[in-house]
Design a protein around this motif. Structure first.
Motif, PDB file in Angstrom:
ATOM      1  N   ASP A 166      -0.864  -7.617  14.755  1.00  0.00           N
ATOM      2  CA  ASP A 166      -2.152  -8.109  15.546  1.00  0.00           C
ATOM      3  C   ASP A 166      -2.996  -6.871  15.561  1.00  0.00           C
ATOM      4  OD1 ASP A 166      -0.530 -10.292  16.664  1.00  0.00           O
ATOM      5  OD2 ASP A 166       0.317  -9.357  19.142  1.00  0.00           O
ATOM      6  N   GLY A 167      -3.776  -7.906  15.498  1.00  0.00           N
ATOM      7  CA  GLY A 167      -6.156  -6.793  15.297  1.00  0.00           C
ATOM      8  C   GLY A 167      -5.905  -6.289  13.617  1.00  0.00           C
ATOM      9  N   VAL A 168      -4.944  -7.385  12.414  1.00  0.00           N
ATOM     10  CA  VAL A 168      -5.548  -7.271  11.496  1.00  0.00           C
ATOM     11  C   VAL A 168      -5.576  -8.945  11.314  1.00  0.00           C
ATOM     12  CG1 VAL A 168      -4.370  -6.113   8.928  1.00  0.00           C
ATOM     13  CG2 VAL A 168      -4.034  -4.867  11.356  1.00  0.00           C
ATOM     14  N   HIS A 169      -6.509  -9.493  10.306  1.00  0.00           N
ATOM     15  CA  HIS A 169      -6.276 -10.396   9.947  1.00  0.00           C
ATOM     16  C   HIS A 169      -6.732 -10.485   8.324  1.00  0.00           C
ATOM     17  CE1 HIS A 169      -7.011 -10.791  14.348  1.00  0.00           C
ATOM     18  NE2 HIS A 169      -7.733  -9.931  14.365  1.00  0.00           N
ATOM     19  N   THR A 185      -9.522  -8.527   4.251  1.00  0.00           N
ATOM     20  CA  THR A 185      -8.413  -8.041   5.479  1.00  0.00           C
ATOM     21  C   THR A 185     -10.337  -7.933   6.367  1.00  0.00           C
ATOM     22  OG1 THR A 185      -6.855  -7.649   3.791  1.00  0.00           O
ATOM     23  CG2 THR A 185      -6.675  -6.551   6.312  1.00  0.00           C
ATOM     24  N   VAL A 186      -9.339  -7.880   7.292  1.00  0.00           N
ATOM     25  CA  VAL A 186     -10.506  -7.594   8.705  1.00  0.00           C
ATOM     26  C   VAL A 186      -9.188  -6.544   9.804  1.00  0.00           C
ATOM     27  CG1 VAL A 186     -11.310  -8.567  10.734  1.00  0.00           C
ATOM     28  CG2 VAL A 186     -11.555  -9.537   8.372  1.00  0.00           C
ATOM     29  N   VAL A 187      -9.939  -5.723  10.530  1.00  0.00           N
ATOM     30  CA  VAL A 187      -9.156  -4.721  10.786  1.00  0.00           C
ATOM     31  C   VAL A 187      -9.342  -4.502  12.348  1.00  0.00           C
ATOM     32  CG1 VAL A 187      -8.090  -2.868  11.098  1.00  0.00           C
ATOM     33  CG2 VAL A 187      -7.991  -3.665   9.098  1.00  0.00           C
ATOM     34  N   GLU A 188      -8.969  -4.617  13.427  1.00  0.00           N
ATOM     35  CA  GLU A 188     -10.322  -4.059  14.873  1.00  0.00           C
ATOM     36  C   GLU A 188      -9.721  -3.107  14.804  1.00  0.00           C
ATOM     37  OE1 GLU A 188      -9.212  -7.682  17.760  1.00  0.00           O
ATOM     38  OE2 GLU A 188      -8.274  -8.357  16.291  1.00  0.00           O
ATOM     39  N   THR A 189     -10.671  -2.577  15.433  1.00  0.00           N
ATOM     40  CA  THR A 189     -10.967  -1.192  15.427  1.00  0.00           C
ATOM     41  C   THR A 189     -11.889  -1.266  17.237  1.00  0.00           C
ATOM     42  OG1 THR A 189     -12.825  -0.216  14.644  1.00  0.00           O
ATOM     43  CG2 THR A 189     -10.860  -0.404  13.160  1.00  0.00           C
ATOM     44  N   ASP A 190     -11.960  -0.444  18.290  1.00  0.00           N
ATOM     45  CA  ASP A 190     -12.487   0.607  19.253  1.00  0.00           C
ATOM     46  C   ASP A 190     -14.076   0.100  18.837  1.00  0.00           C
ATOM     47  OD1 ASP A 190     -10.871  -0.092  20.480  1.00  0.00           O
ATOM     48  OD2 ASP A 190     -10.777   2.512  21.412  1.00  0.00           O
ATOM     49  N   VAL A 245      -6.422   9.072   8.511  1.00  0.00           N
ATOM     50  CA  VAL A 245      -5.905   8.303   9.247  1.00  0.00           C
ATOM     51  C   VAL A 245      -6.811   7.405   9.619  1.00  0.00           C
ATOM     52  CG1 VAL A 245      -4.163   7.790  10.706  1.00  0.00           C
ATOM     53  CG2 VAL A 245      -3.855   9.116   8.491  1.00  0.00           C
ATOM     54  N   PHE A 246      -7.017   6.127  10.055  1.00  0.00           N
ATOM     55  CA  PHE A 246      -7.741   5.660  11.016  1.00  0.00           C
ATOM     56  C   PHE A 246      -7.441   5.251  11.821  1.00  0.00           C
ATOM     57  CE2 PHE A 246      -9.694   5.885   6.966  1.00  0.00           C
ATOM     58  CZ  PHE A 246     -11.235   6.409   6.878  1.00  0.00           C
ATOM     59  N   ARG A 247      -8.204   5.000  13.338  1.00  0.00           N
ATOM     60  CA  ARG A 247      -7.682   4.703  14.156  1.00  0.00           C
ATOM     61  C   ARG A 247      -7.890   2.991  14.542  1.00  0.00           C
ATOM     62  NH1 ARG A 247      -8.966   9.348  19.691  1.00  0.00           N
ATOM     63  NH2 ARG A 247      -7.478  10.062  18.463  1.00  0.00           N
ATOM     64  N   THR A 248      -6.659   2.139  14.912  1.00  0.00           N
ATOM     65  CA  THR A 248      -7.170   0.961  14.890  1.00  0.00           C
ATOM     66  C   THR A 248      -6.020   0.330  16.365  1.00  0.00           C
ATOM     67  OG1 THR A 248      -5.425  -0.015  13.619  1.00  0.00           O
ATOM     68  CG2 THR A 248      -6.816   0.959  12.080  1.00  0.00           C
ATOM     69  N   HIS A 249      -6.817  -1.019  16.289  1.00  0.00           N
ATOM     70  CA  HIS A 249      -5.818  -1.768  17.343  1.00  0.00           C
ATOM     71  C   HIS A 249      -4.550  -2.159  17.613  1.00  0.00           C
ATOM     72  CE1 HIS A 249      -9.779  -3.495  19.670  1.00  0.00           C
ATOM     73  NE2 HIS A 249      -9.425  -2.199  19.690  1.00  0.00           N
ATOM     74  N   ALA A 250      -3.899  -2.114  15.649  1.00  0.00           N
ATOM     75  CA  ALA A 250      -2.885  -1.947  14.758  1.00  0.00           C
ATOM     76  C   ALA A 250      -2.133  -0.455  15.155  1.00  0.00           C
ATOM     77  CB  ALA A 250      -2.625  -3.017  13.281  1.00  0.00           C
ATOM     78  N   GLY A 251      -2.848   0.434  15.407  1.00  0.00           N
ATOM     79  CA  GLY A 251      -2.460   1.917  15.441  1.00  0.00           C
ATOM     80  C   GLY A 251      -2.759   2.188  14.081  1.00  0.00           C
ATOM     81  N   VAL A 291      -7.788   2.427  -3.625  1.00  0.00           N
ATOM     82  CA  VAL A 291      -6.670   2.964  -2.065  1.00  0.00           C
ATOM     83  C   VAL A 291      -6.112   1.967  -2.216  1.00  0.00           C
ATOM     84  CG1 VAL A 291      -8.028   5.252  -2.080  1.00  0.00           C
ATOM     85  CG2 VAL A 291      -8.707   3.083  -0.496  1.00  0.00           C
ATOM     86  N   SER A 292      -4.916   2.036  -1.035  1.00  0.00           N
ATOM     87  CA  SER A 292      -3.662   0.883  -0.484  1.00  0.00           C
ATOM     88  C   SER A 292      -4.110   1.478   0.631  1.00  0.00           C
ATOM     89  CB  SER A 292      -2.762   0.997  -0.536  1.00  0.00           C
ATOM     90  OG  SER A 292      -2.760   0.317  -2.889  1.00  0.00           O
ATOM     91  N   LEU A 293      -3.931   0.639   1.552  1.00  0.00           N
ATOM     92  CA  LEU A 293      -3.959   0.462   3.273  1.00  0.00           C
ATOM     93  C   LEU A 293      -2.152   0.550   4.058  1.00  0.00           C
ATOM     94  CD1 LEU A 293      -7.557  -0.466   4.477  1.00  0.00           C
ATOM     95  CD2 LEU A 293      -6.982   1.720   3.924  1.00  0.00           C
ATOM     96  N   TYR A 294      -1.797   1.441   4.517  1.00  0.00           N
ATOM     97  CA  TYR A 294      -0.482   1.109   5.392  1.00  0.00           C
ATOM     98  C   TYR A 294      -1.097   1.790   6.944  1.00  0.00           C
ATOM     99  CZ  TYR A 294       4.226   2.779   5.411  1.00  0.00           C
ATOM    100  OH  TYR A 294       6.017   2.966   6.503  1.00  0.00           O
TER     101      TYR A 294
END
Length: 227
Positions: free
Chosen positions: A4-7, A25-30, A128-134, A149-152
């Motif tokens: 959830d939060g990754v699209h 990819t779209v990633v939700e953050t605050d 490390v970035f804070r996102t709605h998916a952790g 780069v890749s994102l995990y």
């Protein structure tokens, strides 16, 4: 499973004499949406309806994170920056190609390139970035491009592999014809095989129900083929 939060998106472009489908990819953050890669020139016209389908607007995109500088990932960046004020992030080894100091690696020296764009934040790996998916961790996976780069997302065992892996015609490694340093790219597949992955999203081919075991098989097969 996609968190959830990754699209993952699916955008279609005319590319030479064929149609090219790519999967940013779209990633939700605050602090708004992070768009991981943009696409080719004309991307804005495709991004707007794709975001609308998710309940977002183009103006909700606050950050663009480039996995690398290839034109099918960064070619539409300048027009997106004109349409909305985005913060651009890329690995330090990709910056000279994005901002125009150097010609893209896979382009002839005198070839026309996409419009350069300044990079606001240079990555060095393991951020490390804070996102709605952790947490979303930056994993250095060079080879396909110098600073690829890749994102995990460890909380969900979800990997955005960009072009370090492909799912166009089965789940495979990087495409050799588009990978200048295949030996390094293979080692990058090995880096991804060390992660605890359940699902992998590829820029070409989309999301694969494939994780650590499948990535390790690819790495071992590619390594043996180089011996």
């Amino acid at each position: 499973m996609t968190p959830d939060g990754v699209h993952p998106l699916s955008l279609e472009f005319d590319f030479g004499d064929r149609e090219l489908t790519i999967h940013p990819t779209v990633v939700e953050t605050d602090h708004g949406l992070v768009l991981v890669d943009v696409g080719l020139p004309g991307a804005v016209d495709r991004l707007e309806p794709a975001l609308d389908d998710l309940g977002f607007a183009l103006a909700d995109v606050s950050t663009v994170m480039l996995t690398h500088h290839d034109g099918d990932h960064a070619g539409g960046l300048s027009e997106l920056e004109e349409a909305t004020d985005v913060f651009v992030v890329a690995h330090a080894d990709e910056v000279p190609y994005v901002d125009g100091e150097e010609q893209p690696v896979k382009s002839p020296p005198d070839a026309e390139r996409y419009p350069p764009v300044p990079v606001d934040l240079e990555l060095v790996g393991d951020e490390v970035f804070r996102t709605h998916a952790g947490p979303m961790r930056v994993v250095e996976t060079p080879g396909h491009a110098p600073g690829h780069v890749s994102l995990y997302f460890p909380d969900h065992r979800f990997l955005v592999a960009a072009d370090a892996l492909n799912n166009d015609d089965g789940f495979v490694g990087p495409k050799p014809e588009y990978t200048p340093d295949m030996a390094t790219a293979i080692e990058s597949v090995g880096t991804l095989a060390d992660l605890d992955v359940e699902t992998t999203h590829c820029y070409h081919g989309g999301t694969a129900d494939a994780g650590t075991d499948a990535i390790r098989e690819i790495y071992e097969s590619l390594s043996q083929s180089r011996q």
